[in-house]
Design an enzyme around this catalytic site. Structure first.
Site, PDB file in Angstrom:
ATOM      1  N   ARG A   1      47.445  32.658 -19.858  1.00 43.25           N
ATOM      2  CA  ARG A   1      46.481  32.993 -20.915  1.00 43.25           C
ATOM      3  C   ARG A   1      47.196  33.775 -22.007  1.00 43.25           C
ATOM      4  O   ARG A   1      48.323  34.231 -21.821  1.00 43.25           O
ATOM      5  CB  ARG A   1      45.334  33.824 -20.342  1.00 43.25           C
ATOM      6  CG  ARG A   1      45.775  35.118 -19.684  1.00 43.25           C
ATOM      7  CD  ARG A   1      44.569  35.974 -19.330  1.00 43.25           C
ATOM      8  NE  ARG A   1      44.729  36.742 -18.116  1.00 43.25           N
ATOM      9  CZ  ARG A   1      45.142  38.016 -18.064  1.00 43.25           C
ATOM     10  NH1 ARG A   1      45.517  38.627 -19.165  1.00 43.25           N
ATOM     11  NH2 ARG A   1      45.227  38.649 -16.935  1.00 43.25           N
TER      12      ARG A   1
ATOM     13  N   ASP B   1       6.536  -1.451  11.410  1.00 40.96           N
ATOM     14  CA  ASP B   1       6.012  -0.282  10.686  1.00 40.96           C
ATOM     15  C   ASP B   1       5.430   0.781  11.614  1.00 40.96           C
ATOM     16  O   ASP B   1       4.523   1.511  11.243  1.00 40.96           O
ATOM     17  CB  ASP B   1       4.992  -0.719   9.626  1.00 40.96           C
ATOM     18  CG  ASP B   1       3.736  -1.378  10.200  1.00 40.96           C
ATOM     19  OD1 ASP B   1       3.669  -1.568  11.429  1.00 40.96           O
ATOM     20  OD2 ASP B   1       2.823  -1.704   9.419  1.00 40.96           O
TER      21      ASP B   1
ATOM     22  N   ARG C   1       0.807  -1.230   0.000  1.00 40.11           N
ATOM     23  CA  ARG C   1       0.000   0.000   0.000  1.00 40.11           C
ATOM     24  C   ARG C   1       0.836   1.274   0.000  1.00 40.11           C
ATOM     25  O   ARG C   1       0.320   2.367  -0.121  1.00 40.11           O
ATOM     26  CB  ARG C   1      -0.943  -0.019   1.223  1.00 40.11           C
ATOM     27  CG  ARG C   1      -2.060  -1.038   1.116  1.00 40.11           C
ATOM     28  CD  ARG C   1      -2.740  -1.296   2.452  1.00 40.11           C
ATOM     29  NE  ARG C   1      -1.989  -2.194   3.328  1.00 40.11           N
ATOM     30  CZ  ARG C   1      -2.353  -2.539   4.564  1.00 40.11           C
ATOM     31  NH1 ARG C   1      -3.448  -2.042   5.085  1.00 40.11           N
ATOM     32  NH2 ARG C   1      -1.610  -3.366   5.283  1.00 40.11           N
TER      33      ARG C   1
HETATM   34  C1  UD1 Z   1      -1.504  -5.775  11.492  1.00 45.59           C
HETATM   35  C2  UD1 Z   1      -2.452  -6.604  12.352  1.00 45.59           C
HETATM   36  C3  UD1 Z   1      -3.644  -5.743  12.756  1.00 45.59           C
HETATM   37  C4  UD1 Z   1      -3.161  -4.485  13.467  1.00 45.59           C
HETATM   38  C5  UD1 Z   1      -2.135  -3.742  12.616  1.00 45.59           C
HETATM   39  C6  UD1 Z   1      -1.509  -2.625  13.439  1.00 45.59           C
HETATM   40  C7  UD1 Z   1      -2.261  -8.883  11.529  1.00 45.59           C
HETATM   41  C8  UD1 Z   1      -2.914  -9.985  10.778  1.00 45.59           C
HETATM   42  N1  UD1 Z   1      -2.930  -7.753  11.625  1.00 45.59           N
HETATM   43  O1  UD1 Z   1      -2.197  -5.458  10.296  1.00 45.59           O
HETATM   44  O2  UD1 Z   1      -4.502  -6.465  13.635  1.00 45.59           O
HETATM   45  O3  UD1 Z   1      -4.277  -3.649  13.747  1.00 45.59           O
HETATM   46  O4  UD1 Z   1      -1.088  -4.633  12.200  1.00 45.59           O
HETATM   47  O5  UD1 Z   1      -0.687  -1.815  12.660  1.00 45.59           O
HETATM   48  O6  UD1 Z   1      -1.197  -9.063  12.045  1.00 45.59           O
HETATM   49  N2  UD1 Z   1       5.019  -8.882   8.084  1.00 45.59           N
HETATM   50  C9  UD1 Z   1       5.957  -9.900   8.035  1.00 45.59           C
HETATM   51  N3  UD1 Z   1       5.686 -11.024   7.346  1.00 45.59           N
HETATM   52  C10 UD1 Z   1       4.500 -11.217   6.712  1.00 45.59           C
HETATM   53  C11 UD1 Z   1       3.529 -10.195   6.759  1.00 45.59           C
HETATM   54  C12 UD1 Z   1       3.833  -9.027   7.466  1.00 45.59           C
HETATM   55  O7  UD1 Z   1       7.044  -9.766   8.599  1.00 45.59           O
HETATM   56  O8  UD1 Z   1       4.317 -12.286   6.102  1.00 45.59           O
HETATM   57  C13 UD1 Z   1       5.342  -7.660   8.828  1.00 45.59           C
HETATM   58  C14 UD1 Z   1       5.250  -6.394   7.981  1.00 45.59           C
HETATM   59  O9  UD1 Z   1       6.499  -6.069   7.404  1.00 45.59           O
HETATM   60  C15 UD1 Z   1       4.806  -5.348   8.987  1.00 45.59           C
HETATM   61  C16 UD1 Z   1       4.102  -6.141  10.065  1.00 45.59           C
HETATM   62  O10 UD1 Z   1       4.417  -7.495   9.863  1.00 45.59           O
HETATM   63  O11 UD1 Z   1       5.903  -4.659   9.559  1.00 45.59           O
HETATM   64  C17 UD1 Z   1       2.589  -5.957  10.020  1.00 45.59           C
HETATM   65  O12 UD1 Z   1       2.132  -6.312   8.721  1.00 45.59           O
HETATM   66  P1  UD1 Z   1       1.079  -5.412   7.950  1.00 45.59           P
HETATM   67  O13 UD1 Z   1       0.855  -6.005   6.615  1.00 45.59           O
HETATM   68  O14 UD1 Z   1       1.436  -3.996   8.039  1.00 45.59           O
HETATM   69  O15 UD1 Z   1      -0.217  -5.723   8.839  1.00 45.59           O
HETATM   70  P2  UD1 Z   1      -1.473  -4.785   9.009  1.00 45.59           P
HETATM   71  O16 UD1 Z   1      -2.388  -4.998   7.863  1.00 45.59           O
HETATM   72  O17 UD1 Z   1      -1.043  -3.413   9.302  1.00 45.59           O
HETATM   73 MG    MG Z   2       0.746  -2.425   9.265  1.00 45.91          MG
END
Ligand code: UD1
Ligand code: MG
Length: 457
Positions: A446, A108, A19
């Site tokens: 020069r 993040d 995103r």
């Molecule tokens: C996540 C939470 C959500 C919370 C939000 C807060 C889950 C399923 N949901 O959603 O409940 O409200 O954070 O900000 O966890 N990452 C990995 N490996 C993966 C996927 C993600 O390391 O396979 C890491 C990403 O780099 C990121 C963090 O996990 O730093 C969170 O992932 P992100 O996709 O941002 O989750 P959200 O949709 O924000």
């Molecule tokens: Mg997030």
């Protein structure tokens, strides 16, 4: 839960951050010139020291390059199958390290800070629950995971994509911040039970909450979060976080007594150091490891990164500095450009449209107008005339120019490096100098001027 028994931290930083609309991994996106992940480490280090593991995946080599000191405890999640999967990948390493508890943090969250984490850990010590997370309230849960409670007890976290008012009731606005504390022994049996039967097809770390509740374990939803714990998922959220931090930093400097003029237009990074007697005029950017020392002045519209502005020095308006040093009472600008390795000693002066790179101006040396001084040393008290260029590059290699103490370089001279101009030497205006000039002599490089009688046509 007892603090310090053997608690480590796990940072989730493997995701792509789709995103963000950027080729760069999300955790390397910058807030006030520093990557988001640097803020996360800064918050964790006072509590966990080197007991910090990081899950990396998407463009892991870039993340590794940005944080070489953390590499040793980087764990690779080859396929990013969700936050729950990230925890599963890390788990054997955490167990092997002998941890009894792990604090899991999304990579993040740029505004995360040690104090908020401390409050959470204290709350977990109080409840003694094997699993807890930090929640906070928003007007609507939006894209975050929403906390579901029954009689005040947490029963589930529903991800935004899976939320249905019919099934889960009305939006409570209580959201999961993505900071968790887990008892490793007690949660171990639940970890393999995570499924990907949801709208995203991902393994959610948040499913641990309902699994724990089902198996009779207590879950703490610690309502200790504030807006500083909001994860960044979109450019708009990144910019909002950056603005919040900018205001906070400027406000703190003002509170300490720093004279920041037009403070609303100042961008000051978290590592910048200001002497309280230095005057800064907005709009300006001061970033990285920049220090502004006693009595110095930074006029408006300057960009300064990783530089030292010495005592009493002045950076005049519209100047751009990166990895540069201004000594005592040195003056640069207006419209000066100091690139990495530019160093001005006491009382040295550069004026408008002068560029310096890997070059030293010794005490009191002056380059006042329209010049390029690269790979060079300009001696004490030397005067370099308008339009002088050090020709440091032959298309393949770079060479040095040395100008002696007290030398005088006439305007519009080209000094073709490698070349040495002696102490107190003089170069005539408009010269192209290709040979060394001995101390005290005058070089004339020069064509001689010839005046003839004007013919009337
Ligand atoms: C996540 C939470 C959500 C919370 C939000 C807060 C889950 C399923 N949901 O959603 O409940 O409200 O954070 O900000 O966890 N990452 C990995 N490996 C993966 C996927 C993600 O390391 O396979 C890491 C990403 O780099 C990121 C963090 O996990 O730093 C969170 O992932 P992100 O996709 O941002 O989750 P959200 O949709 O924000
Ligand atoms: Mg997030």
């Amino acid at each position: 839960m007892v603090r310090g028994i053997n608690m480590g931290a796990l940072v989730l930083a493997a995701g792509k951050g789709t995103r963000m609309n950027s080729a760069k991994p999300k955790v390397l996106q910058e807030v006030l010139g520093e990557p988001i992940l640097a803020y996360v480490y800064d918050a964790l280090e006072p509590i966990f020291a080197d007991k910090i593991w990081t899950i990396v995946g998407h463009q892991s080599e870039l993340v590794a390059k940005a944080f070489p000191e953390q590499n040793e405890r980087f764990l690779l999640q080859e396929q990013q199958l969700g936050t729950g999967h990230a925890l599963q990948v890390a788990w054997p390493h955490l167990v092997r390290a002998g941890l009894t508890h792990v604090l899991v943090v999304s990579g993040d969250i740029p505004l995360i800070n040690t104090e908020l984490l401390d409050t959470f850990i204290t709350e977990m010590e109080r409840t003694n629950a094997p699993l807890g997370f930090i929640s906070m309230f928003l007007p609507e849960s939006g894209s975050y995971g929403m906390v579901l409670r029954d009689n005040n007890s947490v029963i589930d976290i529903v991800e935004a994509k899976d939320y249905s008012p019919a099934k889960h009731g009305k939006d409570t606005g209580e959201i999961n911040t993505g900071v968790y504390l887990l008892n490793i022994a007690e949660l171990a049996p639940l970890l393999p039970l995570l499924s990907n039967q949801n709208k995203s097809g991902e393994f959610y770390i948040t499913e641990l909450i309902s699994l724990a509740v089902e198996s009779g374990l207590e879950v703490t939803g610690a309502q200790t979060g504030d807006k500083n714990l909001l994860g960044v998922n979109t450019p708009a959220e990144l910019i909002a976080a950056e603005e919040t931090l900018r205001r906070e930093i400027v406000h703190n400097w003002l509170k300490r007594g720093a004279p920041l003029h037009f403070a609303d237009m100042l961008v000051i990074g978290p590592k910048v150091n200001l002497d309280l007697s230095a005057h800064i005029y907005g709009p300006c950017h001061l970033l990285g490891n920049t220090t502004v020392e006693a009595g110095a002045v930074v006029e408006n519209n300057c960009f300064i990164k990783d530089s030292i502005i010495g005592p009493g020095a002045c950076v005049r308006a519209f100047s751009h500095l990166e990895r540069a040093v201004l000594g005592l009472n040195a003056i640069a600008g207006p419209y000066a450009r100091l690139r990495p390795g530019a160093r001005m000693e006491e009382g040295a002066k550069i004026g408008n449209f002068v560029e310096m790179k890997k070059a030293v101006l010794k005490q009191g040396a002056k380059v006042n107008h329209l010049s390029y001084i690269g790979d060079a040393e300009v001696g004490a008290g030397a005067n370099v005339g308008a339009g002088t260029i050090t020709c440091n590059y032959d298309g393949v290699n770079k060479y040095r120019t040395e100008i002696g103490d007290g030398a005088f370089i006439g305007s519009n001279s080209a000094l073709v490096a490698p070349v040495k101009i002696g102490n107190n030497a003089l170069v005539a205006a408009g010269s192209v100098i290709t040979k060394d000039v001995p101390d005290g002599s005058m070089a004339f490089g020069r064509a001689h001027q010839k005046n003839r009688e004007k013919k009337i046509i």
